[in-house]
Design a protein around this motif. Structure first.
Motif, PDB file in Angstrom:
ATOM      1  N   UNK A 278       0.836  -1.206   0.000  1.00 29.78           N
ATOM      2  CA  UNK A 278       0.000   0.000   0.000  1.00 29.78           C
ATOM      3  C   UNK A 278       0.871   1.257   0.000  1.00 29.78           C
ATOM      4  N   UNK A 279       1.904   1.270   0.824  1.00 26.02           N
ATOM      5  CA  UNK A 279       2.804   2.432   0.866  1.00 26.02           C
ATOM      6  C   UNK A 279       3.498   2.640  -0.484  1.00 26.02           C
ATOM      7  N   UNK A 280       3.923   1.552  -1.097  1.00 28.60           N
ATOM      8  CA  UNK A 280       4.608   1.655  -2.395  1.00 28.60           C
ATOM      9  C   UNK A 280       3.678   2.245  -3.452  1.00 28.60           C
ATOM     10  N   UNK A 281       2.414   1.793  -3.438  1.00 29.77           N
ATOM     11  CA  UNK A 281       1.429   2.297  -4.398  1.00 29.77           C
ATOM     12  C   UNK A 281       1.189   3.790  -4.169  1.00 29.77           C
TER      13      UNK A 281
ATOM     14  N   UNK B 209       4.403  -1.797 -10.980  1.00 28.67           N
ATOM     15  CA  UNK B 209       5.771  -2.292 -10.795  1.00 28.67           C
ATOM     16  C   UNK B 209       6.274  -1.986  -9.389  1.00 28.67           C
ATOM     17  N   UNK B 210       5.937  -0.801  -8.880  1.00 25.21           N
ATOM     18  CA  UNK B 210       6.345  -0.452  -7.520  1.00 25.21           C
ATOM     19  C   UNK B 210       5.673  -1.395  -6.521  1.00 25.21           C
TER      20      UNK B 210
ATOM     21  N   UNK C 292       2.541   8.127 -12.713  1.00 22.87           N
ATOM     22  CA  UNK C 292       1.608   7.033 -12.956  1.00 22.87           C
ATOM     23  C   UNK C 292       1.852   6.405 -14.316  1.00 22.87           C
ATOM     24  N   UNK C 293       1.032   6.727 -15.307  1.00 21.63           N
ATOM     25  CA  UNK C 293       1.187   6.025 -16.592  1.00 21.63           C
ATOM     26  C   UNK C 293       2.186   6.749 -17.486  1.00 21.63           C
ATOM     27  N   UNK C 294       3.026   6.006 -18.167  1.00 20.90           N
ATOM     28  CA  UNK C 294       4.027   6.607 -19.063  1.00 20.90           C
ATOM     29  C   UNK C 294       4.021   5.993 -20.454  1.00 20.90           C
ATOM     30  N   UNK C 295       3.267   4.873 -20.668  1.00 18.83           N
ATOM     31  CA  UNK C 295       3.536   3.951 -21.770  1.00 18.83           C
ATOM     32  C   UNK C 295       5.011   3.573 -21.650  1.00 18.83           C
TER      33      UNK C 295
ATOM     34  N   UNK D 196       1.689  -8.860  -8.161  1.00 12.30           N
ATOM     35  CA  UNK D 196       1.481  -7.446  -7.855  1.00 12.30           C
ATOM     36  C   UNK D 196       0.979  -7.160  -6.453  1.00 12.30           C
ATOM     37  N   UNK D 197       0.857  -8.192  -5.624  1.00 12.19           N
ATOM     38  CA  UNK D 197       0.390  -7.984  -4.258  1.00 12.19           C
ATOM     39  C   UNK D 197      -0.996  -7.351  -4.200  1.00 12.19           C
ATOM     40  N   UNK D 198      -1.808  -7.597  -5.225  1.00 11.61           N
ATOM     41  CA  UNK D 198      -3.150  -7.025  -5.267  1.00 11.61           C
ATOM     42  C   UNK D 198      -3.328  -6.031  -6.404  1.00 11.61           C
ATOM     43  N   UNK D 199      -2.228  -5.607  -7.007  1.00 11.17           N
ATOM     44  CA  UNK D 199      -2.314  -4.747  -8.187  1.00 11.17           C
ATOM     45  C   UNK D 199      -2.182  -5.614  -9.431  1.00 11.17           C
ATOM     46  N   UNK D 200      -2.801  -5.210 -10.553  1.00  9.56           N
ATOM     47  CA  UNK D 200      -2.758  -6.058 -11.748  1.00  9.56           C
ATOM     48  C   UNK D 200      -1.414  -5.982 -12.475  1.00  9.56           C
TER      49      UNK D 200
END
Ligand code: PLP
Length: 411
Positions: A68-71, A298-299, A79-82, A264-268
């Motif tokens: 959660x802290x990393x997110x 990734x984080x 956030x998004x960069x492609x 991802x620990x809960x992230x996709x």
């Protein structure tokens, strides 16, 4: 979001889902509002012991603090960069994955199905470029599950399953053989074959681990015929089975491995890892993904992997998997308990239905999943303790007793 801030009732939420969503899911009848570690909480504060973990996803517990802290931190920065600029979380995660599991190269995706698509595409391109246009067939196992996109669906050897019925022709380029049957795979291989693809534990197929003989035999078959060994570790990967990757339980290494769920620990996040000589098949423009390698995901994955390793989750999965399975063996009406680490399945007999056991467990505030007609699957967070296994076992025991009309023990 919290219910109290919306001014709505729990029933309003359910009604909106029913009215506006395309529903293909068999839902637990509660609104999950928050979750922490081994528990999910309903809007009235009811605590549910979580033995499915978002389907083998939340391995370091629900809403793990480090993840959660990393997110949160990464959201503030980028956030998004492609994939045009380099990004820091991507670089660190790529190194972490490759060095931890001993593979050369990684490609990031968003899900398990996408990771399998990438794995299939890479194997086919490798075959066609190295041996000619005919060389792209992949032999997969009957009763497998590889995901719901067309390539992954076609790799899935379940023609009679709802996941394939009514969609017309599957993608060509796959043949099917019987899992844990080397002779069947040997027979299915021909001049067009470039790869063999299996799950080290068939999950949706009923929790069937590959035997040592089968896995070693497949590896040998691949070496002998110049085929690639592709492992779908979307569900088995990242400590679930008692080793970081399930293939380590067999002392072998695949040419390409796919991963997602727990990564991802809960992230996709999904990914494939490949040996360098195979990874070369992907060149500029031959594959890509808008969100693949997303800095926030990734984080999260980097934090998740560090947490999994620091907390010795693979070791705990092995220990608790053995302990929990031992308890489950003593359930009434059990045909077989199968497991690899904390990837646990119980097959019942005497007409006990998995769906009914799941429902009775839900009524008793334990979350598990059912597969097929007579199987339940438990894939709890890998931080689970003996006490929590005892508690889950007690509930499953009561559920089976209630269903079979036998005396219910106090628990
Ligand atoms: C869940 C799963 C998939 C599909 O993953 P998604 O993220 O749902 O696309 C593929 N293979 C296996 C073995 C799985 O368990």
């Amino acid at each position: 979001m919290r219910l109290k801030d919306t001014g709505l009732t729990e029933q309003d939420i359910k009604n909106k889902v029913k009215k506006y969503m395309i529903e293909t899911y068999d839902r637990f009848d509660f609104v999950a509002e928050t979750a922490k570690d081994m528990y999910m909480y309903g809007t009235d504060g009811t605590a549910y012991l979580d033995f499915y973990a978002g389907i083998a996803v939340n391995s370091t517990g629900n809403c793990n603090k480090r993840v959660v802290d990393a997110v949160r931190d990464q959201c503030k920065d980028l956030m998004q960069t492609f994939n045009y600029p380099y990004s820091i979380p991507q670089a660190l995660l790529a190194e972490k994955i490759c060095t931890t599991i001993g593979m050369d190269k990684v490609f990031f995706e968003n899900s398990g199905a996408e990771a399998n698509e990438a794995m299939i595409k890479m194997a086919r391109k490798f075959g066609v470029e190295k041996y000619g246009p005919h060389k792209y067939n992949i032999v997969t196992a009957r009763n497998s599950f590889h995901g719901r996109t067309f390539g992954a669906m076609s790799a899935t050897g379940q023609p009679d399953n709802a996941c394939q019925i009514g969609f017309g022709e599957m993608t060509p380029g796959f043949s099917y053989a019987e899992y844990n049957n080397l002779a069947s795979f040997r027979e299915a291989v021909n001049d067009h074959t470039i790869a063999v693809m299996i799950e080290p534990v068939q999950g949706e197929g009923g929790v069937h681990p590959a035997t040592q003989e089968f896995m070693h035999g497949l590896k040998k078959l691949c070496d002998e015929k110049g085929l690639l060994l592709l492992l779908d570790e979307v569900q088995t990967g990242w400590c679930r089975t008692g080793s970081v990757m399930s293939y380590m339980n067999y002392g072998i290494k695949p040419d390409i491995v796919s991963m997602a769920k727990a990564l991802g620990g809960g992230m996709p996040v999904g990914a494939i890892c490949a040996k360098a000589k195979v990874a070369k098949a992907f060149t500029k423009g031959s594959h890509g993904s808008t969100f693949g390698g997303h800095p926030v995901c990734c984080a999260a994955a980097l934090a998740e992997i560090n947490e999994l390793l620091d907390r010795h989750c693979a070791e705990n999965a092995k220990k608790m998997g053995d302990y929990f399975s031992g308890l489950l063996e003593t359930l009434p009406h059990v045909r077989e308990v199968r497991h690899q680490g904390l990837f646990v399945g119980v097959e019942f007999e005497d007409g006990v239905r998995g769906e009914d056991v799941k429902h009775e467990c839900f009524e008793r505030k334990l979350l598990i999943t059912a597969i097929g007609s007579s199987i339940i699957r438990m894939v709890p967070p890998l931080i689970v303790t003996e006490e929590e296994c005892d508690k889950a076992f007690g509930i499953i025991y009561d559920a089976v007793m209630a269903l079979t009309g036998q005396e219910v023990q106090a628990s």
